[in-house]
Design a protein around this motif. Sequence first.
Motif, PDB file in Angstrom:
ATOM      1  N   ILE A   1      29.467   2.415  66.764  1.00  0.00           N
ATOM      2  CA  ILE A   1      29.064   3.534  65.917  1.00  0.00           C
ATOM      3  C   ILE A   1      29.538   4.826  66.571  1.00  0.00           C
ATOM      4  O   ILE A   1      29.278   5.063  67.758  1.00  0.00           O
ATOM      5  CB  ILE A   1      27.535   3.581  65.737  1.00  0.00           C
ATOM      6  N   ALA A   2      30.219   5.635  65.792  1.00  0.00           N
ATOM      7  CA  ALA A   2      30.680   6.933  66.278  1.00  0.00           C
ATOM      8  C   ALA A   2      30.090   8.031  65.418  1.00  0.00           C
ATOM      9  O   ALA A   2      30.118   7.946  64.185  1.00  0.00           O
ATOM     10  CB  ALA A   2      32.206   7.007  66.234  1.00  0.00           C
ATOM     11  N   HIS A   3      29.519   9.036  66.061  1.00  0.00           N
ATOM     12  CA  HIS A   3      29.090  10.265  65.386  1.00  0.00           C
ATOM     13  C   HIS A   3      30.128  11.300  65.776  1.00  0.00           C
ATOM     14  O   HIS A   3      30.209  11.697  66.946  1.00  0.00           O
ATOM     15  CB  HIS A   3      27.693  10.669  65.854  1.00  0.00           C
ATOM     16  N   ILE A   4      30.957  11.676  64.823  1.00  0.00           N
ATOM     17  CA  ILE A   4      32.073  12.565  65.154  1.00  0.00           C
ATOM     18  C   ILE A   4      31.997  13.871  64.371  1.00  0.00           C
ATOM     19  O   ILE A   4      31.412  13.944  63.290  1.00  0.00           O
ATOM     20  CB  ILE A   4      33.431  11.881  64.906  1.00  0.00           C
ATOM     21  N   ARG A   5      32.579  14.893  64.970  1.00  0.00           N
ATOM     22  CA  ARG A   5      32.686  16.184  64.336  1.00  0.00           C
ATOM     23  C   ARG A   5      34.154  16.473  64.078  1.00  0.00           C
ATOM     24  O   ARG A   5      34.853  16.941  64.979  1.00  0.00           O
ATOM     25  CB  ARG A   5      32.059  17.239  65.230  1.00  0.00           C
ATOM     26  N   PRO A   6      34.601  16.095  62.910  1.00  0.00           N
ATOM     27  CA  PRO A   6      36.031  16.201  62.608  1.00  0.00           C
ATOM     28  C   PRO A   6      36.582  17.614  62.753  1.00  0.00           C
ATOM     29  O   PRO A   6      35.897  18.586  62.496  1.00  0.00           O
ATOM     30  CB  PRO A   6      36.130  15.739  61.155  1.00  0.00           C
ATOM     31  N   GLU A   7      37.801  17.646  63.163  1.00  0.00           N
ATOM     32  CA  GLU A   7      38.578  18.871  63.274  1.00  0.00           C
ATOM     33  C   GLU A   7      39.695  18.800  62.241  1.00  0.00           C
ATOM     34  O   GLU A   7      39.901  17.757  61.626  1.00  0.00           O
ATOM     35  CB  GLU A   7      39.159  18.978  64.689  1.00  0.00           C
TER      36      GLU A   7
ATOM     37  N   PHE B   1      35.743  -2.289  59.370  1.00  0.00           N
ATOM     38  CA  PHE B   1      35.088  -1.017  59.101  1.00  0.00           C
ATOM     39  C   PHE B   1      33.984  -1.214  58.072  1.00  0.00           C
ATOM     40  O   PHE B   1      34.200  -1.819  57.026  1.00  0.00           O
ATOM     41  CB  PHE B   1      36.095   0.019  58.584  1.00  0.00           C
ATOM     42  N   LEU B   2      32.804  -0.686  58.384  1.00  0.00           N
ATOM     43  CA  LEU B   2      31.675  -0.697  57.461  1.00  0.00           C
ATOM     44  C   LEU B   2      31.447   0.689  56.875  1.00  0.00           C
ATOM     45  O   LEU B   2      31.020   0.825  55.736  1.00  0.00           O
ATOM     46  CB  LEU B   2      30.405  -1.180  58.175  1.00  0.00           C
ATOM     47  N   VAL B   3      31.701   1.715  57.686  1.00  0.00           N
ATOM     48  CA  VAL B   3      31.615   3.113  57.267  1.00  0.00           C
ATOM     49  C   VAL B   3      32.758   3.835  57.950  1.00  0.00           C
ATOM     50  O   VAL B   3      33.010   3.627  59.136  1.00  0.00           O
ATOM     51  CB  VAL B   3      30.269   3.757  57.702  1.00  0.00           C
ATOM     52  N   HIS B   4      33.448   4.693  57.199  1.00  0.00           N
ATOM     53  CA  HIS B   4      34.551   5.439  57.815  1.00  0.00           C
ATOM     54  C   HIS B   4      34.658   6.807  57.162  1.00  0.00           C
ATOM     55  O   HIS B   4      35.242   6.951  56.091  1.00  0.00           O
ATOM     56  CB  HIS B   4      35.868   4.673  57.680  1.00  0.00           C
ATOM     57  N   GLY B   5      34.057   7.787  57.813  1.00  0.00           N
ATOM     58  CA  GLY B   5      34.198   9.166  57.373  1.00  0.00           C
ATOM     59  C   GLY B   5      33.504   9.525  56.080  1.00  0.00           C
ATOM     60  O   GLY B   5      33.845  10.521  55.455  1.00  0.00           O
ATOM     61  N   ALA B   6      32.508   8.745  55.678  1.00  0.00           N
ATOM     62  CA  ALA B   6      31.799   9.033  54.426  1.00  0.00           C
ATOM     63  C   ALA B   6      30.914  10.267  54.584  1.00  0.00           C
ATOM     64  O   ALA B   6      30.505  10.627  55.687  1.00  0.00           O
ATOM     65  CB  ALA B   6      30.944   7.833  54.025  1.00  0.00           C
ATOM     66  N   GLU B   7      30.611  10.902  53.492  1.00  0.00           N
ATOM     67  CA  GLU B   7      29.669  12.015  53.473  1.00  0.00           C
ATOM     68  C   GLU B   7      28.296  11.490  53.874  1.00  0.00           C
ATOM     69  O   GLU B   7      27.840  10.480  53.353  1.00  0.00           O
ATOM     70  CB  GLU B   7      29.613  12.594  52.054  1.00  0.00           C
ATOM     71  N   VAL B   8      27.640  12.152  54.820  1.00  0.00           N
ATOM     72  CA  VAL B   8      26.310  11.717  55.229  1.00  0.00           C
ATOM     73  C   VAL B   8      25.256  12.515  54.475  1.00  0.00           C
ATOM     74  O   VAL B   8      25.454  13.681  54.157  1.00  0.00           O
ATOM     75  CB  VAL B   8      26.086  11.846  56.759  1.00  0.00           C
TER      76      VAL B   8
ATOM     77  N   PRO C   1      25.495  17.353  62.505  1.00  0.00           N
ATOM     78  CA  PRO C   1      26.826  17.841  62.131  1.00  0.00           C
ATOM     79  C   PRO C   1      27.840  16.705  62.190  1.00  0.00           C
ATOM     80  O   PRO C   1      27.756  15.831  63.047  1.00  0.00           O
ATOM     81  CB  PRO C   1      27.123  18.890  63.196  1.00  0.00           C
ATOM     82  N   GLY C   2      28.739  16.677  61.271  1.00  0.00           N
ATOM     83  CA  GLY C   2      29.805  15.687  61.319  1.00  0.00           C
ATOM     84  C   GLY C   2      29.593  14.504  60.406  1.00  0.00           C
ATOM     85  O   GLY C   2      28.904  14.583  59.400  1.00  0.00           O
ATOM     86  N   THR C   3      30.198  13.400  60.801  1.00  0.00           N
ATOM     87  CA  THR C   3      30.189  12.195  59.982  1.00  0.00           C
ATOM     88  C   THR C   3      30.033  10.963  60.875  1.00  0.00           C
ATOM     89  O   THR C   3      29.907  11.095  62.089  1.00  0.00           O
ATOM     90  CB  THR C   3      31.481  12.120  59.125  1.00  0.00           C
ATOM     91  N   VAL C   4      30.053   9.797  60.268  1.00  0.00           N
ATOM     92  CA  VAL C   4      29.825   8.545  60.983  1.00  0.00           C
ATOM     93  C   VAL C   4      30.964   7.572  60.718  1.00  0.00           C
ATOM     94  O   VAL C   4      31.484   7.506  59.602  1.00  0.00           O
ATOM     95  CB  VAL C   4      28.502   7.888  60.515  1.00  0.00           C
ATOM     96  N   VAL C   5      31.309   6.824  61.757  1.00  0.00           N
ATOM     97  CA  VAL C   5      32.207   5.677  61.621  1.00  0.00           C
ATOM     98  C   VAL C   5      31.441   4.486  62.186  1.00  0.00           C
ATOM     99  O   VAL C   5      30.844   4.580  63.254  1.00  0.00           O
ATOM    100  CB  VAL C   5      33.530   5.876  62.398  1.00  0.00           C
TER     101      VAL C   5
END
Length: 114
Positions: A6-12, A36-43, A51-55
Motif C-alpha cells: 500500500i502506498a500513500h502518495i502525493r503526486p507531482e 493492482f487493486l487500486v491505482h491513483g483513484a480519487e479518495v 493529501p494525495g492518493t492510494v496505490v
Amino acid sequence: MTAYAIAHIRPEPVNEDILRYIEEIQSTVEPFGGRFLVHGAEVEVLEGPFPGTVVMIGFPDIERARAWYASPGYQAILPLRTAHIAGEVVLVEGVPADYDARKTAAALRAEAGL
C-alpha cells in the motif's frame, strides 16, 4: 494469506521518469503474482487529513510481496518514483476469509482483564 503493498502518495506533475515508472511497474509485479487493486483513484476522505492518493497491489502472500519489493526489477525503477513523488509505502498481511473482529475484541478484552 493475501498480502498488500500500500502506498500513500502525493503526486507531482507528470514527467518522463514518472511515466517510465508507471509503464514498467506492471512487469515487476506479475512474476510475484501481484495485481493492482487500486491505482491513483480519487479518495473519499472521511476522517483526518489525507493529501494525495492510494496505490494498492495484492500478492498471494507476504513473502511474495517482500520478494517483489526487493527484486532487482523493482529496485531498478524505484528511484524514478522516489525522486519525484513523496509518500509512504507499507507491506501488510490480510486476514483469513473467516476473520471475525468480535473474536479479536474478545481476546483483547480477556488479555486486558476487562
